[in-house]
Structures are given as C-alpha cells and as structure tokens.
Design an enzyme around this catalytic site. Structure first.
Site, PDB file in Angstrom:
ATOM      1  CB  SER A  34     -14.739 -18.820  37.685  1.00 29.77           C
ATOM      2  OG  SER A  34     -14.589 -18.800  36.287  1.00 29.77           O
ATOM      3  CD  GLU A  39     -21.426 -13.667  36.192  1.00 27.94           C
ATOM      4  OE1 GLU A  39     -21.278 -13.627  34.963  1.00 27.94           O
ATOM      5  OE2 GLU A  39     -22.057 -14.555  36.783  1.00 27.94           O
ATOM      6  N   GLY A  68       0.830  -1.201   0.000  1.00 35.56           N
ATOM      7  CA  GLY A  68       0.000   0.000   0.000  1.00 35.56           C
ATOM      8  C   GLY A  68       0.855   1.237   0.000  1.00 35.56           C
ATOM      9  CE1 TYR A 107     -10.761 -21.760  35.153  1.00 36.04           C
ATOM     10  CE2 TYR A 107      -9.842 -22.106  37.347  1.00 36.04           C
ATOM     11  CZ  TYR A 107     -10.914 -21.842  36.528  1.00 36.04           C
ATOM     12  OH  TYR A 107     -12.163 -21.654  37.070  1.00 36.04           O
TER      13      TYR A 107
END
Ligand code: ADP
Ligand code: MG
Ligand code: MG
Length: 879
Positions: free
Chosen positions: A769, A750, A107, A856
């Site tokens: 988690s 959350e 480009g 994890y």
C-alpha cells in the site's frame, strides 16, 4: 520562385466560424458564429482572434497595419450588410465591443456599447429614429462605458451626475429623463472625460474602435485577469478575442427591452425556463439591479410573438448544445435578437439533476454526464454551504485557505478542551488556533469547524479536518491569534472568546457573526448518478477509517472497504491513553506486558466492531506507526499521577521521558522500527486483529480475512523480522482457539528505499500500500509539517506546482510508485496494490493511479464519493 506567404487571418465574420473554435474565437465569438450558422437572429459582426491578442504583445502593445487592414475590410462588409456607416453621421453604424476568452474569465474588460456615436452622429441617430431621448441616452451610456472600460475613469464620477439630475427633476428612473436633460448630461460627461483623461472624448468612430480593441487586448494582462488565471490554472498564452457587433437597441421605447434566461433552473436543475427582462433598457441594466426586472413569463402578455419565438430558440439551443444554456437577448421595436449563449453555471445539485435528466431524455450518454460533473462540484454537494443571499450581507473579516469544505458558525474558543466542554453544554464552537497538533483531536471532533492562522493544505489541521469531515480554514495569515489573551484579530477588528464567527471551508472566507446555511442533500438523482459512476470505474475506492463510527460513515458514502485503519488513533481516546502511556514508560518487557494486556482488550473489541460493521468487506490495519513520545503526557499533574501509579520517582520518570525525545522524530524511532525494538507491541496488535476477526466471523457467520500492514519498511529484513514475530503470535492464537482464518501480511511502501527494492520486499509481502505522504516527504526531503512555509513561495516562483503533498508529483514520486509496481509484479504478478496516502482522495492523482493499474485507492470517508467520480473520469480520460 518566391514563396507567397499568405497573411495570417486574424478577423472572422460570424458567418465564418463555429462552436468548436473557442480557442481561436473565444467562447462568446464561437457561439455567436454557431448561432449565426443555425439561422438564429444575431446582429451581424466579426471576431478578432485570440491569436491577434497574443501578436499584439509582440508588436509592442499596439495594433499593427496588417491587423488594421483586416478590421477595415470586416468593417466595410459590416457597413454593406447593415446599410450604416462609421463615416456617415446621418446613418451611423453603432457597434458593441465585447471581450471573450476561450474560458470565460471575470476580471477582463467589460463590454462597451454604442461605440460609433459622436457629437455629430448622435444628432443623426436622433433624426433617424425620431427619438432624441433615446439617442442621447445611448450617447451618455457610451461616454461612461468608454471612459470606464477603456480609460479606467471611475464610474461613480458619472453616476453622481446622473443621480443629481434625477434628484433635481424628481425622477425615479433613468428612462424618465428627457432629451434636453440627457443632452446636458452628455455635455457634463464630456467635461468629466476631459478632466480625467486630459483628452477630448474621441470623435472619430474608427479611433474609438481601435482604442477599445487595444483596451481588450491589454485587459488580458491586467492584475485581476492574471490573478484569476493563476487561481484557476488557466495558461497565460491563450489570449482573448474581441467581438465587434452591430448594436440592437433595447432602449428604443416600450416595445423594446433586454433580458437573460436559463433554459433550466440553475439552482435546482428543474426543467423550466427561468429568466428576467426589463422593458426600455440596454445591456447590463438587468444585472445592475437599478430597476427590478420582471420574470420572463410576463413577456408573453407584453409581446407574445417575441416570447414564443424566444421559447422556441431556447429549446433549439439546448437541444443543439445538449446542455442547459444561459442566454442573453434584446428586443428592438418588437424584433427579437439573441446576443449570447453559453452553458449555464449551476449549483452542484442542479448539475446532477440536469445531467441525470438529460440522460433520461436521451440527449446525452451516461459517460457525457459523468464527464460534465466536476469533482469539486460533488464536494460542494456533500457539505452544507452558506445561504448565497445571506452571504452577501455578511461582514467578511478575512480569507485563508479552504482546507476542508463545509460551512460553520459558532463561538470562538482558543483551546481544544474548552471546545469539547462547550459541546457538552450544547454550545456550537469554532476551534481557533495558530496551528493544531495531535492533542487537539478531541476538540476538533467536538467543534463545528476549525480555523488556524498557520499551515497549508496538508497541515495537521487540514488533514485531520478532511478526515473527520469538519469544515476547516487554515493559513489565515491576516489573522492574529493571541492564545493567552484569547483574542483573534483582523487588523483592528478584534474577536474575543465566545464571539460568533462563520467560516467557509471551500472558499476560505471568514466572517463575523452567524450566517444561515443550506443543508447538504443527497437526492435520488445523486444515487442514480453514482450508480453510473460505479458501473464505469475500475479502481476500487476504500476509506481510511479508525473507528467503528468512521467505518459506518465510509460505507454510507460508498466505500468498498477500509484501506487504512490507523491503530494509534484508537489510543488517543481518554480512557485508553493512560494504558498506552504506561506501556511506553515501562522499564521491562514483563512490566510492559501488563499494560499491553489492557490495550489488547480494547483493540480486540475495536477490531471486532469494525469487522462486523464492514460485514465482509476488507480491512487493512496498520501497526503502530508514530514516534512514541507523541503519546506522552505534557501536563505536570498528569506526569506526576502516572509516575505515582507506576511506582516511580518523578525525577527518574522525567529523565526517562526525556530519553525518548528525538531531534527528528519523523525520521526517528517510528513505524516498523518500533516493532523491532518492542516486538511484543506488534505481537499484541496482531493478536488483537486476529482474535477480533475470528470473533466477528462467528458473529456474522461470514469469513473475515484481515490484512496486517507493516509501516515504514525500507529494508526487506525489517519486514521478515516482524513477519516472523507476528506469524508466531498468530499461530499461538490459532492453537489456543482451535480455529484458523486466512490473513495477509503486507507493507506500506513509503520509504524511497522500499520502492527501489520492491522486488525483494515483494517476496515477503502479500500486498503493497503506497503511503504517498511519507513517500513524498522522504522523496523530496520536505518535512510535511513545515513545507507549507516555503512551498507557497515555490508555487509563486513557478518552481513546483501543484503542491506535491496535494497532487502526486508524477515525475518524481510517481516514478517511485511506478517502479515499485513493476518490481513488485515482476516477482509476484498478483500482488495487491493500493494507495492510502492523502493523494488517494485527489482527482488528478487518482487519474495517475488508475493509469498505473492499481487495484484501489483509500481516502478519508468524506472524499470517497469524489474519489469514485475521479476514478470513473479516469476511465474516460484514457480513451
Ligand atoms: P459579458 O461577457 O459581461 O456578459 P457581453 O459582451 O455579453 O458582456 O455584453 C453584456 C451585455 O451587453 C449583453 O448581455 C447585451 O445585453 C449587451 N450587448 C452586447 N452587445 C450588444 C449589441 N450588439 N447590441 C445590443 N446589446 C448588446
Ligand atoms: Mg459584464
Ligand atoms: Mg454576456
């Protein structure tokens, strides 16, 4: 005393630089310098730095005196070294002007060859070489390139003339043109130049050079270049370098030529020199495809000495750079020159093979091999792709966002049920919808691929497709979908139901018709490579899996357990949804219990099978999460059937259904809130999990330790309440069965409030988690399902990038995670911490989670290998 400010150095001779200076000299310039240092035959020249191109803009887009002076000095030097001159038409100095940024960028300005030729000096060149055809061939090439690259005159204007002359004289190839024919062409070309630019073709070599240099600088900010940088996240302030280099001529006769070669096969990675060349040709004739180039091996017969020299240099360069090289060369009257070397582009399969081979050859370490493999490349390797030659002939209809990689061809259908039934008939189908919703799941699973007109990379279609490993293109706004008329149109091209299209989930391209594919193949080299990845990484990679089949898939791709099992997905299956619906629509606890018992049977069996498939690896199961109304029937007939079966009047029934509807279901009656209203549902699920685990343990002769996860907790009391209920139910199970197992109860973090009060919550939780999708949604206050509509605007206006649903927003949402990690550990140092949001499969986010020291990440099965690689790269990024 007055300070003497030393003028900034903007011009470097090739002999002054080296390969580590790509930022200053551009990739091409740094490698030309490096090759010069290695004593490889390189035509002399100099590089004008990237800093000069930045300064160019500050000087009002023109070359300034200090720079011109440095260029002038470099020119004098070049004239001295070559014995040729810009000012002497009898011995003209000809150069190429080549752009080269630090990162190779299509480009930008193309190369101009043969600069320095004028109507006077072309005669000198003809006399000097005794080859007027060559001289005028070089001149006509120069006029065309200069006009095209510097002045933007379309190449076809010149090509048309060339074709016509060849036709008149019945010539097949350019090199058959005679000197007089070429002289005529040059005259015609100059006229075209004058006509198109309103100026005469410049006749002062220095003026030609300055104009070409300015054109390179300007090309840094042309539209194509800006767009390319935007797409590839390349900063705008890097600038580009310019290389000015003495010409060597591959078009000087039959003992000259030009070619390109890879030191290893770029599509397979095999250790073999792969290259092509053309005799009596210049520059990019090889790539232009006008004549068919010959394989590099043929050079041995034609010019054995150059061939063997080239082999030797190729070997030296590969050893020196410790990587496969892409090399450009030219032979001038039997003398070999190198013009470029760089690490060669390669397919994903070749990248793995080359990296593994180089480690085995003792040239690079395993760590370097891991650094070199891009997570995106690995993604490519895991999915089929369209045949690269077939794709060139394919008719492209449009382009959307590549949401889930892979390549799919199939008949177009506009509803999920039709796709599912097509599958039964053995028909390959592409599901085309404006956008998808939970109801479309079965159709999505049955499809070859999914195309939606709306939505972004985290839309329902995108998330689900990645989860099930289906090729998917979303947000294809150029497409108009009429679900009633069953048509898909791109402008005036209309695709009807049953017509075949092809979609590329990596690029987002949509094509008409079927395109042949190359299968994804996981080789032994891949296995070897992934063992190194595992040895290096510290973060565990688990998978999000909702069915036994998913679990097996995930394990095959290297998952170290299931980090998120979403129980609700089990309920969407055809035979189960009815029990679920009746359970929801029950009026009393005792009525509900009947249906819960039906569901218990099913869930227990699912968990049993999944635990067995996992064979001892861990599984975290999330209790029911979505708002209940998502499960309810929409079809009037179905509503009627269920009402009848439950012995209720249709009006009553519909009234009750209405009462469940919410204005804002995502922030409504969902997650742990359901368990608080209907503890019997949580109890049923806990029982199913524990019973499934006990049975699986017996089956395998191995202990199973399930992890029960409570979603959407924001207040510790929510968790304590549910925990008590679940523990009571589990105690019952243990009593009934006369057997106990170890289990854990934890929560998702959350809701922002949970992150902020994580120390209190940790007292009740065995693990956290991080549900980063919801955390992002609630942290920003962006609805995940609608944000696609405006987030693009945010990116375009540089307000927020990248998309926080895709890559964790370290500054904000990441801080919430970090805070929760610290608070959680402050009360429970060994609390297990992981991530189960979409971010768990995103390399950049994984790097962040690694730094936080989480245990994890969990992602969709098909992202597992990418996440493993990203986790290993995160280890290397640290040092
Ligand atoms: P690109 O970045 O597009 O590869 P280059 O600057 O490498 O552009 O130039 C393209 C081609 O032009 C080279 O491969 C080579 O064949 C030819 N070329 C460039 N500079 C010279 C030169 N000094 N002498 C002869 N050929 C050249
Ligand atoms: Mg080019
Ligand atoms: Mg090149």
């Amino acid at each position: 005393m007055e300070a003497i400010v030393k003028a900034k150095k903007f011009v470097y001779e090739f002999s002054e630089g080296n390969k580590s200076q790509a930022t200053l000299l551009g990739g091409k310039g740094a490698n030309l310098a490096e090759m010069t240092r290695l004593g490889i035959q390189i035509p002399e020249g100099f590089t004008i730095t990237t800093e000069a191109s930045i300064q160019f803009y500050q000087e009002g887009k023109q070359l300034w005196d200090a720079l011109k002076e440095q260029i002038e000095n470099a020119l004098i030097d070049l004239e001295r070294k070559t014995g040729k001159s810009f000012d002497d038409p009898k011995k003209p100095l000809l150069v190429s002007v080549r752009s080269g940024a630090a990162i190779s960028m299509p480009g930008m300005m193309d190369t101009v060859l043969n600069l320095g030729l004028t109507t006077e000096s072309v005669k000198g060149l003809a006399v000097q070489t005794g080859n007027p055809a060559f001289a005028y061939d070089s001149y006509r090439r120069f006029i065309q390139m200069f006009a095209d690259v510097v002045k933007g005159v379309p190449r076809v204007f010149f090509e048309r003339e060339l074709e016509q002359v060849k036709a008149v004289h019945q010539l097949e190839f350019d090199y058959q043109l005679t000197a007089p024919q070429l002289m005529d062409l040059v005259t015609t070309y100059q006229k075209i130049y004058q006509r198109e630019t309103g100026e005469a073709f410049p006749q002062v070599p220095r003026e030609q050079l300055y104009q070409a240099v300015e054109a390179v600088f300007r090309s840094w900010n042309n539209e194509r270049a800006i767009l390319y940088r935007e797409l590839h996240h390349i900063p705008d302030d890097l600038g580009t370098a310019v290389n000015v280099q003495r010409m060597v001529f591959g078009n000087l006769g039959n003992d000259s030529g030009t070619g390109v070669a890879f030191t290893r096969n770029p599509s397979t990675g095999d250790k073999e020199l792969l290259g092509e060349f053309l005799i009596n040709a210049q520059g990019e004739d090889v790539v232009a495809g006008i004549r068919t180039p010959r394989p590099i091996k043929d050079l041995e017969r034609l010019d054995s000495s150059s061939y063997h020299q080239f082999l030797e240099i190729a070997r030296t360069l590969e050893n020196h750079y410790e990587d496969m090289q892409d090399i450009e060369f030219t032979i001038e009257s039997g003398k070999l020159y190198l013009l470029q070397t760089r690490s060669g582009k390669r397919t994903a399969a070749a990248a793995i093979k080359i990296a593994v081979d180089l480690v085995h050859e003792g040239k690079i370490t395993k760590e370097v091999a891991i650094k070199r493999i891009d997570t995106k490349q690995l993604d490519q390797l895991l999915h089929p792709t369209f045949d690269p030659t077939a794709i060139q002939q394919a008719a492209q209809l449009g382009k959307g966002l590549g949401a889930s990689p892979g390549a799919a061809s199939g008949k177009v259908y506009f509803d999920a049920e039709r796709v599912a039934s097509a599958k039964h008939e053995g028909i390959k189908a592409i599901l085309v919808r404006k956008e998808t919703s939970a109801e479309d799941l079965a159709g999505m699973v049955s499809s070859e691929g999914i195309l939606t007109a709306r939505g972004g990379l985290t839309s329902h279609a995108a998330v689900v497709a990645r989860g099930i490993g289906k090729c998917c293109v979303v947000g294809c706004s150029a497409a108009t979908i009429d679900e009633e008329a069953k048509t898909l149109s791109f402008g005036n091209q209309v695709i009807h139901e049953g017509d075949v299209i092809s979609i590329d989930g990596a690029s987002g391209n949509v094509y008409r018709g079927r395109i042949s594919k190359t299968k994804a193949q996981l080789t032994e080299d891949y296995d070897t490579f992934m063992t190194w990845v595992n040895d290096l990484k510290t973060l565990k990679v688990k998978a999000n899996a909702d069915t036994p089949k998913d679990v097996l898939q995930a394990l095959q791709l290297g998952a170290e357990g299931v980090g998120l099992c979403r129980t609700e997905h089990m309920f969407f299956q055809k035979d189960r949804i009815k029990s679920m619906r009746k359970m929801i629509l029950s009026h009393s606890v005792s009525e509900r219990q009947v249906y819960l018992n039906e569901l218990l049977e099913m869930q227990r069996q699912d968990f049993f099978e999944m635990f067995v498939a996992l064979n001892g690896k861990s599984m975290t199961i999330r209790l029911l999460d979505p708002p209940l109304h998502e499960f309810l029937p929409r079809d009037p007939e179905e509503i009627q059937t269920i009402a009848t079966e439950m012995g209720q009047s249709l009006t009553d029934f519909e009234h009750y259904m209405d009462s469940l509807a919410e204005v804002n279901p995502m922030l409504g009656h969902r997650g742990v809130r359901l368990g608080i209203t209907y503890p019997e549902v949580s109890r049923m699920q806990a029982r199913a999990i524990i019973e499934g685990a006990i049975l699986a343990g017996k089956e395998m002769g191995k202990k199973v330790e399930p992890q029960i996860m409570v979603p959407l907790v924001g207040i510790v009391s929510e968790l304590s309440y549910i925990k008590k209920e679940i523990e009571a139910e589990i105690a019952d199970v243990f009593l009934e069965r006369g057997e106990e197992i170890i289990y854990k109860i934890g929560t998702m973090i959350e809701v922002p409030r949970a992150a902020i009060t994580a120390d209190t919550i940790a007292k009740e939780a065995d693990f956290f988690s991080f549900g980063t999708n919801d955390l992002t949604q609630m942290g920003f206050g962006f609805s995940r399902d609608d944000a696609g509509k405006f987030l693009q605007e945010y990116e375009d206006k540089n307000l927020l990038s990248p998309n926080p649903f895709h890559t964790i927003d370290v500054e904000g949402i990441g801080k919430l995670v970090e805070m929760a990690v610290q608070l959680g550990r402050s009360v429970k140092p060994n609390i297990e911490l992981g991530v189960c949001g979409e971010h768990g499969g995103d390399p950049e986010s994984i790097n962040f989670f690694h730094k936080l020291g989480l245990e994890y990440v969990s992602c969709s099965p098909f992202r597992v290998p990418i996440a493993r690689l990203a986790a290993a790269k995160a280890v290397l990024a640290k040092v």
